[in-house]
Design a protein around this motif. Structure first.
Motif, short mmCIF file in Angstrom:
data_model
loop_
_atom_site.label_atom_id
_atom_site.label_comp_id
_atom_site.label_asym_id
_atom_site.label_seq_id
_atom_site.Cartn_x
_atom_site.Cartn_y
_atom_site.Cartn_z
N ASP A 1 8.34 18.40 -3.34
CA ASP A 1 7.11 18.50 -4.12
C ASP A 1 6.31 17.20 -4.17
O ASP A 1 5.14 17.21 -4.58
N ARG A 2 6.89 16.09 -3.74
CA ARG A 2 6.17 14.81 -3.77
C ARG A 2 6.85 13.83 -2.83
O ARG A 2 8.05 13.64 -2.88
N CYS A 3 6.03 13.19 -1.98
CA CYS A 3 6.58 12.23 -1.02
C CYS A 3 5.64 11.03 -0.96
O CYS A 3 4.41 11.19 -0.87
N THR A 4 6.23 9.84 -1.00
CA THR A 4 5.45 8.61 -0.96
C THR A 4 5.93 7.72 0.19
O THR A 4 7.14 7.47 0.31
N ALA A 5 4.99 7.28 1.00
CA ALA A 5 5.27 6.30 2.04
C ALA A 5 4.68 4.97 1.61
O ALA A 5 3.53 4.92 1.17
N ALA A 6 5.44 3.90 1.73
CA ALA A 6 4.97 2.57 1.34
C ALA A 6 4.92 1.66 2.56
O ALA A 6 5.86 1.64 3.37
N LEU A 7 3.81 0.94 2.70
CA LEU A 7 3.68 -0.09 3.72
C LEU A 7 3.74 -1.43 3.01
O LEU A 7 2.87 -1.76 2.20
N LEU A 8 4.77 -2.19 3.29
CA LEU A 8 4.97 -3.50 2.68
C LEU A 8 4.84 -4.57 3.76
O LEU A 8 5.59 -4.55 4.75
N LEU B 1 -6.29 -0.66 -7.29
CA LEU B 1 -7.04 0.48 -6.77
C LEU B 1 -6.15 1.71 -6.63
O LEU B 1 -5.06 1.65 -6.05
N ARG B 2 -6.66 2.83 -7.15
CA ARG B 2 -6.02 4.13 -6.96
C ARG B 2 -7.07 5.12 -6.48
O ARG B 2 -8.15 5.22 -7.08
N LEU B 3 -6.74 5.83 -5.39
CA LEU B 3 -7.62 6.84 -4.83
C LEU B 3 -6.90 8.18 -4.83
O LEU B 3 -5.69 8.24 -4.59
N LEU C 1 0.87 -1.18 0.00
CA LEU C 1 0.00 0.00 0.00
C LEU C 1 0.90 1.23 0.00
O LEU C 1 1.87 1.27 0.77
N THR C 2 0.62 2.20 -0.86
CA THR C 2 1.40 3.43 -0.86
C THR C 2 0.51 4.63 -0.62
O THR C 2 -0.65 4.66 -1.07
N LEU C 3 1.05 5.63 0.08
CA LEU C 3 0.36 6.88 0.37
C LEU C 3 1.26 8.02 -0.07
O LEU C 3 2.40 8.13 0.39
N THR C 4 0.75 8.87 -0.96
CA THR C 4 1.54 9.95 -1.55
C THR C 4 0.86 11.29 -1.32
O THR C 4 -0.37 11.39 -1.36
N THR C 5 1.66 12.33 -1.10
CA THR C 5 1.12 13.69 -1.04
C THR C 5 2.00 14.61 -1.88
O THR C 5 3.21 14.39 -2.02
N THR C 6 1.36 15.66 -2.42
CA THR C 6 2.08 16.71 -3.15
C THR C 6 2.02 18.02 -2.38
O THR C 6 2.37 19.07 -2.92
N ILE D 1 -3.56 7.30 -2.99
CA ILE D 1 -3.37 5.99 -2.39
C ILE D 1 -3.37 4.95 -3.50
O ILE D 1 -4.18 5.02 -4.44
N HIS D 2 -2.46 4.00 -3.41
CA HIS D 2 -2.39 2.92 -4.40
C HIS D 2 -2.33 1.59 -3.68
O HIS D 2 -1.47 1.37 -2.82
N VAL D 3 -3.28 0.72 -4.00
CA VAL D 3 -3.29 -0.66 -3.52
C VAL D 3 -3.26 -1.54 -4.76
O VAL D 3 -4.28 -1.69 -5.44
N PRO D 4 -2.11 -2.12 -5.10
CA PRO D 4 -1.99 -2.82 -6.39
C PRO D 4 -2.88 -4.05 -6.56
O PRO D 4 -3.29 -4.35 -7.66
N VAL D 5 -3.16 -4.75 -5.45
CA VAL D 5 -3.98 -5.96 -5.55
C VAL D 5 -5.00 -5.96 -4.41
O VAL D 5 -4.63 -5.99 -3.24
#
Length: 470
Positions: A46-53, A168-170, A3-8, A125-129
């Protein structure tokens, strides 16, 4: 699973403060079913992504279950505990890991950026599966203010077609806490198979994570049922508690002033949803109606109030959503009530922007918190269908008063993510007068809820009376 969470938001690296995780490090946590890692593959101003693996260990997962299969477990075959989608498809395992590693963020707490924690930020937010269909995913996340893209994941070329999973992309402007709580509840709902035994304390977890959004969600019954592993008594308890706060999350403004008689027992204040429903019922009683339409009835809250009053000989609820009608049917217990009472109620699927001959000839119709959900270019079609074609003797309409919104602390934008507009009192009065003149009705306006000297009432109510019926 990932799961990834990104903000600009600038500086985007503030996301590290909100999640209480340093972007330059990899953070690892031991969880009952494996190991959860938090890392930042992208970390710039300008862009930061946190990933929960989440790295799932099948043996630890089996041990965590204690050998018990959950009520709705998908792996209910001989080797199911070893051959399944648990390692890669987002589920309650990922939700549990999220709750552990982002505990402070879920509560909306940030020692370093407290004001930012309460501020809606541009998030992706991106949840690939994720198990689920495009329609179900959209119905769950869409009402919460997310722009939803759910692409079906195709099966192998030899098999053809789509799998039961989506990518899924939100995207949307929400607080980080709101985003995480949405995921915490809805990931297990979509998976529909919790990896641990569901006990009564899960009700409190659901209500806590759903505070401020679940009570007004159009799919709250489905959410409660799936989150609580289809335990009927648990879901019923959760829904009863949610019904006490039914309506928009900001329906009742809190009085933060000192109560000079705080030591005296006082009656519990009614929610605006209840006050609104009672005002509509009172208007119908004044009209003398016996045969009533509830147009856009949703889950049947108003129908439930009407069916208790014997003066109404025929009660019809309509909605464009078959799911809403199913919920209304369940709410009214139409399978269990006596036949004479059941015969008074009809539930029809119908779109208010199209003419429906079944709706002609009724004493009264109600549009309770409906018109603001219609795109403005489609309003003339609704007006022609209800006031021009169906032409009930009385029409009762309620809608929010946007002027009152300033009294709701923390509210930005409209009261509900699905509202297409919210009118001032002058705008509603102008619309009501125009409709009355065009279709041969008289109209009177009222307010519902606490009155403010400057901003009026939170809800506006109009009663249209057909002139030839007066």
């Amino acid at each position: 699973m990932l799961l990834t969470l990104t903000t600009t938001h600038r500086p985007a690296t503030d996301l590290g403060f909100l999640l209480v995780k340093h972007p330059d490090r990899v953070h690892s946590f031991d969880v009952p079913t494996g190991t959860a890692h938090v890392l930042f593959p992208d970390s710039a101003d300008d862009r930061c992504t946190a990933a929960l693996l989440l790295d799932v260990d099948p043996q630890r997962l089996s041990a965590a279950r204690g050998g018990r299969r959950q009520q709705s477990a998908p792996e209910s075959f001989t080797l199911g505990q070893y051959v399944n989608d648990r390692p890669y498809a987002a589920s309650s395992l990922l939700a549990s890991a999220l709750a552990k590693v982002f505990r402070s963020a879920l509560r909306g707490e940030s020692k370093d950026r407290p004001e930012l924690a309460a501020t809606p930020l541009p998030l992706e937010i991106h949840v690939p599966v994720l198990r689920g269909t495009t329609e179900l995913v959209t119905s769950l996340f869409g009402p919460l203010g997310w722009r939803v893209t759910a692409a079906p994941i195709p099966l192998e070329l030899e098999l053809g077609g789509d799998s039961r999973y989506v990518d899924l992309r939100l995207s949307g402007d929400l607080t980080v806490a709101a985003a995480l709580n949405h995921l915490y509840v809805l990931l297990p709902v979509l998976d529909d198979a919790k990896h641990y035994w569901v006990a009564p304390d899960e009700i409190e977890k659901l209500l806590r994570a759903g505070e401020g959004w679940l009570a007004g969600h159009p799919e709250k019954e489905l959410i409660a049922r799936r989150y609580l592993a289809h335990r009927r008594s648990y879901a019923t308890s959760a829904l009863e508690q949610l019904d006490r706060t039914e309506g928009d999350t900001v329906d009742v403004a809190e009085d933060t002033g000192a109560d000079e008689e705080a030591e005296l027992p006082v009656a519990r204040k009614q929610s605006l949803a209840v006050q609104r429903r009672e005002a509509v019922v009172a208007a119908l009683a004044e009209s003398g109606a016996a045969r009533v339409l509830d147009l856009g009835c949703g889950g049947g809250a108003l129908l439930g109030a009407l069916i208790k009053d014997k003066r109404y000989t025929e009660i019809v609820g309509t909605d464009v959503s078959s799911r809403a009608l199913d919920l209304a049917h369940q709410r009214l217990h139409l399978d269990r009530v006596p036949e004479r009472q059941r015969d008074r109620v009809k539930l029809w699927q119908s779109a208010l922007t199209y003419r429906d001959d079944r709706l002609k000839g009724y004493d009264a119709a109600v549009l309770m918190e409906v018109i603001e959900h219609v795109d403005p270019p489609r309003l003339p079609a609704l007006e022609a269908s209800v006031f021009g074609h169906a032409r009930p003797a009385t029409v009762v309409v309620t809608t929010p008063n946007v002027e009152y919104n300033v009294l709701y602390e923390g509210l930005t934008g409209m009261r509900h993510s699905d509202h297409r507009f919210e009118w001032t009192r002058a705008e509603f009065a102008e619309w009501s007068a125009r409709i009355a003149a065009a279709h041969g009705y008289d109209v009177s306006l009222r307010g519902v809820g606490d009155t403010d000297d400057t901003y009026g009432n939170p809800t506006q109510l109009a009663i249209f009376t057909r002139k030839e019926a007066a």
